[in-house]
Write a protein that holds these residues in place. Structure first.
Motif, PDB file in Angstrom:
ATOM      1  N   ASN A 138      -7.467   3.917   9.453  1.00  6.67           N
ATOM      2  CA  ASN A 138      -8.225   4.992   8.812  1.00  6.67           C
ATOM      3  C   ASN A 138      -9.405   4.409   8.047  1.00  6.67           C
ATOM      4  N   SER A 139     -10.375   5.296   7.814  1.00  9.23           N
ATOM      5  CA  SER A 139     -11.539   4.877   7.038  1.00  9.23           C
ATOM      6  C   SER A 139     -11.180   4.821   5.565  1.00  9.23           C
ATOM      7  N   SER A 140     -11.951   4.059   4.803  1.00  6.87           N
ATOM      8  CA  SER A 140     -11.619   3.823   3.399  1.00  6.87           C
ATOM      9  C   SER A 140     -11.783   5.067   2.527  1.00  6.87           C
ATOM     10  N   ASP A 141     -12.517   6.105   2.983  1.00 10.14           N
ATOM     11  CA  ASP A 141     -12.695   7.299   2.164  1.00 10.14           C
ATOM     12  C   ASP A 141     -11.724   8.420   2.540  1.00 10.14           C
ATOM     13  N   SER A 142     -10.818   8.161   3.465  1.00  9.34           N
ATOM     14  CA  SER A 142      -9.863   9.193   3.867  1.00  9.34           C
ATOM     15  C   SER A 142      -8.717   9.250   2.856  1.00  9.34           C
ATOM     16  N   PRO A 143      -8.107  10.454   2.648  1.00  9.16           N
ATOM     17  CA  PRO A 143      -6.985  10.576   1.689  1.00  9.16           C
ATOM     18  C   PRO A 143      -5.807   9.690   2.070  1.00  9.16           C
ATOM     19  N   ALA A 144      -5.513   9.605   3.369  1.00  7.32           N
ATOM     20  CA  ALA A 144      -4.371   8.779   3.801  1.00  7.32           C
ATOM     21  C   ALA A 144      -4.596   7.313   3.429  1.00  7.32           C
ATOM     22  N   TYR A 145      -5.821   6.820   3.613  1.00  7.25           N
ATOM     23  CA  TYR A 145      -6.161   5.435   3.289  1.00  7.25           C
ATOM     24  C   TYR A 145      -5.968   5.181   1.794  1.00  7.25           C
ATOM     25  N   GLN A 146      -6.490   6.120   0.946  1.00  2.00           N
ATOM     26  CA  GLN A 146      -6.411   5.919  -0.503  1.00  2.00           C
ATOM     27  C   GLN A 146      -4.977   6.025  -0.999  1.00  2.00           C
TER      28      GLN A 146
END
Length: 682
Positions: free
Chosen positions: A91-99
């Motif tokens: 996932n990208s770093s700005d996605s909720p799952a990533y955070q």
């Protein structure tokens, strides 16, 4: 000086002092021998204890490294760690799952960090080496990578041995280690790296702990200092140091002794990095490329040796004193009768008669007194006989005086007769020398008279050869050649005889001139070359002079060198002939030396002894095989002696000869009587 004479004069003191020195030497040797034996035993015991301590430390080291690896593998295998790692990787770093995954991992890592004080930080890296989650939030988003400072092992190969890597922290200059392993996805693809930064404090603590602290073993009599040596930036340095050396920081540079022993087991006595004489061992842990050092100060290790040595010395000194008293009493008993005999001997020497030595004991000394008394009785009888002999000697001396007077008269008569004989010998020698001079003059005149017709014979033979070559038949030419060669040979012989007779008669003249050595050698080489090639020889020239000028009789020098080269060519077949020219200084005078060396038949010591005698060759067989008159060498040597030089020779039978002509560079006519000399100048 008076005290030394008193000691030397008293037998009692001599005996006591001799025993004292002997007993002291024995005690010293025994003490020294026991000292080295005890020291060797203690030294071996110390080595054994040091090896035991090092083996314990090695076992602890292995357990520590394996526990770190196991802890890292355990964290990597946690389901939620692998799940969050896949989320962060996909996932990208700005996605909720990533955070959410990043925050969850950060909390887990911080909890593990609090439970394990030895861990500085735990981080998850992306496959490209970027920190995506960590117990240290300040590192998130920065590149960390898996570099040379990382101790990396593969997740699917946990049993493969990995050599640990140490490095210094950029912040506090302390030693650190970073362990890293893969985080794999469901298809064994790498979704990241799990890293663990350690401060090595636990490692430093258990390496520096004493064996008593580790095992509570009260049998240890020696508590060694233990260190761990490894490489930081490919340089051997201490990874842990003993607590007593608190002024030395971690990662202290290892001295050359430790560096040399880094990859091998070693034990011995040495001075350590802190300047202390120690006994220690170097135990190389090949599995981890580390070295465990265990050592103890020599003063502590050998304290027992010093104690045993002191006890031996004290017991030896005590025994020596007791023995010294006993020897003194025994010596006193021995010397008393000896001194009585000595006093009797002094009385006899003073001229007293009827003196007897007292017999005080029945042992060997008492026997000595009896023998002494018998000797004095025999001595008295000898005195009486000596007086009679003196009377007879006086009568014999008178007879000898008469005989001496008669002998002196006979000696004078014989001396007068001997003087007359010497005068007759001198006169005979003068007559012989005059006859020899007359012979030389006659020989010179006859040689001169013979040369004139021989020159005519040679000249006419040359004319007949030329005419015979133009006419037919030509069978007369070989015979005429033989006549010419025989005439030239006879002329050369007569010339040599004439020169020899001139020298013996003292009429040989020198014609000194200054000429170039290079031109002389060039002329000689051109002349001798056909004779060199006749026996398939090779002439090798070694001229070490440069534009050197020589003052000498050119004709005689040339004739002497040609004679040596001719002899070398005649007695050498299929070999090498060396002509070497060199100059040198001796006795503040400049000299030149011409050396002619060959690989021919050589000379024996017997042949060398008569080599320079006129009309003499090596032996009869040489004369028959090679020809010659034996005049060439004798004449050449006398030519050189006339000019202040000489000819010398070294040779070995079957290995060739070396003839050397030495001449002064600034030649002057030498005083010469025709007698052979043996002077050598180089």
């Amino acid at each position: 000086m008076l005290f030394r004479k008193q000691i030397q004069g008293k037998l009692l003191l001599k005996l006591v002092i001799t025993y004292f020195l002997a007993s002291t030497s024995i005690v010293g040797l025994i003490t020294l021998s026991n000292y080295f034996r005890v020291k060797k035993g203690i030294e071996r015991n110390v080595y054994n204890n040091l090896h035991i301590s090092a083996n314990l430390k090695e076992s602890n080291l292995e357990n520590w490294i394996e526990s770190i690896k196991q802890q890292l593998v355990t964290i990597q295998k946690m389901d939620h760690v692998q799940t969050y790692a896949r989320v962060l990787n996909s996932n990208s770093s700005d996605s909720p799952a990533y955070q959410q995954a990043q925050e969850a991992l950060k909390m887990d890592f911080m909890m593990i960090h609090k439970l394990s004080p030895g861990i500085n930080s735990i981080s998850l890296l992306s496959p490209s080496g970027i920190v995506v989650a960590s117990s240290d939030p300040s590192t998130i988003g920065y590149y960390q990578g898996i570099g040379n400072q990382t101790t990396y092992f593969r997740t699917n190969q946990p049993d493969v041995n990995v050599i640990p890597t140490f490095y210094k922290s950029d912040e506090n200059d302390l030693l650190q280690m970073t362990f890293a392993t893969d985080v794999l996805g469901p298809n064994n693809e790498r979704v990241g790296y799990l890293t663990m930064n350690l401060n090595t404090q636990d490692l430093d603590n258990f390496i520096r702990q004493n064996p008593d602290d580790d095992t509570n073993d009260t049998n240890y009599s020696i508590i060694p200092d233990t260190f761990l040596i490894g490489k930081i930036n490919n340089k051997p340095e201490f990874l842990s140091v003993d607590s007593k050396n608190e002024n030395i920081t971690q990662a202290t540079k290892v001295q050359p002794l430790s560096a040399n022993a880094l990859t091998q087991d070693w034990e011995g006595l040495y001075t350590n990095n802190w300047g202390l004489p120690v006994i220690g061992i170097f135990n190389w842990v090949k599995k981890y490329n580390l070295t465990l050092v265990a050592e103890i100060e020599q003063s502590e290790a050998f304290a027992l040796v010093n104690q045993v040595t002191q006890e031996l010395l004290l017991s030896g000194i005590g025994g020596g004193i007791v023995s010294l008293v006993a020897v003194y009493l025994l010596s006193l008993k021995i010397t008393k009768p000896i001194l009585a005999i000595t006093q009797a001997a002094e009385d006899i020497a003073a001229g007293k008669k009827g003196v007897r030595a007292p017999v005080l004991t029945e042992d060997e000394i008492g026997g000595l007194a009896i023998t002494f008394n018998q000797m004095t009785e025999s001595l008295n009888k000898s005195y009486e006989q000596l007086a009679d002999k003196n009377s007879q000697l006086e009568a014999a001396q008178q007879d000898l005086a008469l005989a001496n007077a008669d002998l002196e008269a006979k000696v004078k008569k014989r001396t007068k007769e001997l003087e007359q004989t010497i005068e007759e010998v001198i006169q005979a020698r003068a007559e012989a020398e005059a006859a020899n001079a007359t012979k030389s003059i006659f020989l010179a005149n006859m040689s001169h008279e013979l040369r004139t017709p021989l020159n005519a014979i040679i000249g006419y033979s040359e004319m007949l050869i030329e005419e015979a070559e133009e006419l037919e038949p030509e069978e007369f030419v070989p015979d005429l050649d033989k006549i010419q060669r025989s005439g030239k040979l006879l002329l050369a012989l007569i010339n040599d005889l004439l020169d020899l007779s001139k020298i013996e008669a003292g009429k040989m003249d020198l014609y000194l001139e200054t000429f170039s050595v290079d031109e002389l050698i060039g002329d000689i080489v051109a002349t001798i070359d056909p004779l060199i090639q006749k026996n398939n020889n090779q002439l090798i020239l070694e001229n070490q002079t440069n534009l050197l000028m020589l003052r000498a009789d050119l004709t005689k020098v040339r004739q002497s060198i040609l004679n040596l080269l001719s002899n070398a060519a005649k007695f050498t077949h299929d070999g090498n002939i060396y002509l070497k020219i060199e100059s040198y200084q001796d006795n503040e005078q400049e000299w030149i030396k011409f050396s002619v060396q060959d690989t021919g038949i050589g000379l024996s010591p017997e042949q060398l002894a008569k080599l320079f005698q006129p009309f003499t060759q090596a032996d009869a067989s040489t004369t028959r095989k090679y020809g010659g008159t034996g005049l060439g060498l004798a004449l050449s040597r006398q030519f050189c002696q006339l000019q202040g030089g000489d000819i010398t020779v070294t040779s070995e039978l079957g290995k060739g000869s070396c003839f050397m002509i030495t001449l002064p560079l600034l030649g002057e006519e030498a005083s010469f009587t025709g007698e052979e000399t043996s002077g050598e100048h180089g």
